[in-house]
Scaffold this motif. Structure first.
Motif: not given
Length: 471
Positions: A22-24, A134-135, A319-320, A326-327
């Motif tokens: 999702i981040a990608a 971010t990790i 996902h959250a 990032f979203g």
């Protein structure tokens, strides 16, 4: 400061892979490190292989029941090495799909162990270092070898159970939680003489009491030797197998000892202390509502946080997290009214509050319950019972919980989860037309309340018939 990547994920299980993809998709440059196999506990050594094993065990019942319906079935036999090979082929296929989906999303996969050096630096087992803005730690859990007794190295955990070279004819399972009872049910059906040692006075602590009693009786019916208030004090090899001394009961000699006394967060050796990340009393990573640790650049999702240790929860958390960080949209996970299942035979499906939990928050609670033989039992001769229970806030009529012990209970719980999440009432259930003949119709035809601790007596009629449905 310029970083090598926007996001570095430690652990390619359900939560980590979802977060990475999702981040990608939101445009982040992402790396993910996995020291074992992509897919994590669920795919490799948890939910998936366990459910395949459950399916294998249930054929025993199907073969036995077939005679009542006119079938003549030859004496069946079970090939453990064949099952292990078939299981391995399937989880290898699923792991490859996870890997492919990560690649398609633009995520770089590193087959290495990753540890934290500081709040933004990761050291890989091949000697490389990577910096990340971010990790995300998503390393899941690991089986807990409790109690700590002499000879515990001779026991196995749920990590090893799926790949035993030989099927154990005699097995001691230690624990009373869902992992322990699921494997007890499976191995007893396949043909092992199973003893289940439980510290407390019943199985499945925390579940609704009627489900606990119903499953206890079903395990006894399946031939499981239940020993309550009993734990191993030592394990040693002898000429006939493994001799286990026990507190509160006689010693036992078995071929295999499975310790299934829970799972601990997999945080040891990750360098979290070096990075300044706060841990809880069980070693869990302490996070806020957004899965952020006390170090602003480090987040954690899944079983490693010891919030609700279920695969779908880890996926939702991952996902959250990705959407939040990032979203550009803040997404908080709601942990209330989560449906879940215990894949014994019969299985348990449950959503919402137990009767005892409901009585702590509601001034008046109505209980609607039914016990009946499934329709199939009319010809098969099976003694197995189905138990259904609806917990209702008597003042608002809102359904607080639904609990089922019986065939396909897990499937029903998933659908019921939607209803409970939407705030369904008992009137909504009552106004829903039944599908006849099904076991699930009992959920919309139950009219009889019962008092607390009143025994649910079996109904001799098939589901729904007591109200004249189908007549």
């Amino acid at each position: 400061m310029a970083y090598d990547v926007d996001l570095f994920v430690i652990g390619a299980g359900s939560g980590g892979t979802r977060a990475a993809r999702i981040a990608a998709g939101h445009g982040a440059k992402v790396m993910i490190a996995e020291e074992f196999r992509v897919g994590g506990t669920c795919v490799i050594r948890g939910c998936v292989p366990k459910k395949l094993m459950v399916y294998a065990s249930r054929f025993v019942d199907e073969f036995a029941e077939a005679a009542g319906f006119g079938w003549t079935v030859p004496q069946p036999s079970f090939d453990w090495p064949h099952f292990v090979a078939a299981k391995e082929k399937e989880i290898t296929r699923l792991s490859a799909i996870y890997t492919t989906n990560l690649h398609k999303s633009g995520v770089e996969i590193l087959a290495a162990r990753a540890t934290l050096q500081d709040a933004n630096t990761i050291l890989l087992s091949d000697g490389r270092t990577v910096t990340a803005k971010t990790i995300l730690v998503a390393t899941g859990g690991t089986p807990a070898l409790h109690p700590d007794v002499p000879g515990k190295e001779l026991a196995i955990t749920s990590n090893e159970i799926f790949d035993l070279p030989e099927f154990p004819k005699r097995m001691l399972i230690v624990g009373g939680g869902y992992i322990a009872v699921e494997f007890a049910s499976v191995f007893a059906r396949i043909g092992s003489a199973v003893t289940l040692a439980v510290r407390s006075d019943n199985v499945l602590r925390g579940f609704d009491e009627d489900m606990r009693v119903g499953l206890r009786d079903a395990l006894l019916e399946a031939g499981v030797d239940l020993r309550f208030g009993c734990l191993p004090t030592g394990i040693e090899k002898d000429a006939d197998g493994l001799r286990v001394t026990m507190s509160g009961c006689d010693p036992i000699v078995v071929d295999q000892v499975l310790v299934a006394t829970g799972r601990d967060p997999h945080t040891r050796g990750l360098g979290l202390e070096k990075a300044g990340v706060k841990l809880g009393p069980k070693g869990e990573i302490v996070v806020d509502d957004w899965s952020c640790t006390n170090v602003p650049s480090i987040y954690a999702v899944g079983d490693v946080t010891d919030r609700v240790n279920l695969t779908p929860v880890a996926i939702r958390e991952g996902h959250a997290f990705a959407d939040t960080v990032f979203g550009s949209k803040k997404v908080r996970v709601d942990y209330s009214k989560i449906a879940t299942a215990v894949f014994t035979t019969p299985e348990i499906g449950t959503v919402g509050m137990s009767e005892d939990e409901a009585r702590t928050i509601a001034s008046r609670v109505d209980i609607f319950a039914a016990t009946f033989k499934p329709m199939k039992a009319a010809l098969s001769g099976r003694k197995e019972l189905t138990i259904m229970k609806i917990v209702v806030d008597a003042d608002s009529d809102k359904v607080l919980g639904v609990h089922i012990l019986g065939e396909s209970a897990g499937e029903m719980a998933q659908i019921l989860g939607i209803v409970i999440k939407m705030g369904g009432t008992k009137a909504d259930f009552d106004e829903t037309m039944a599908v006849h003949p099904t076991a699930a119709e009992e959920l919309v035809t139950m009219r009889v309340r019962r008092m607390r601790h009143e025994r649910i007596e079996p109904d001799p009629m098939v589901p729904g018939m007591a109200d004249g449905v189908g007549e």
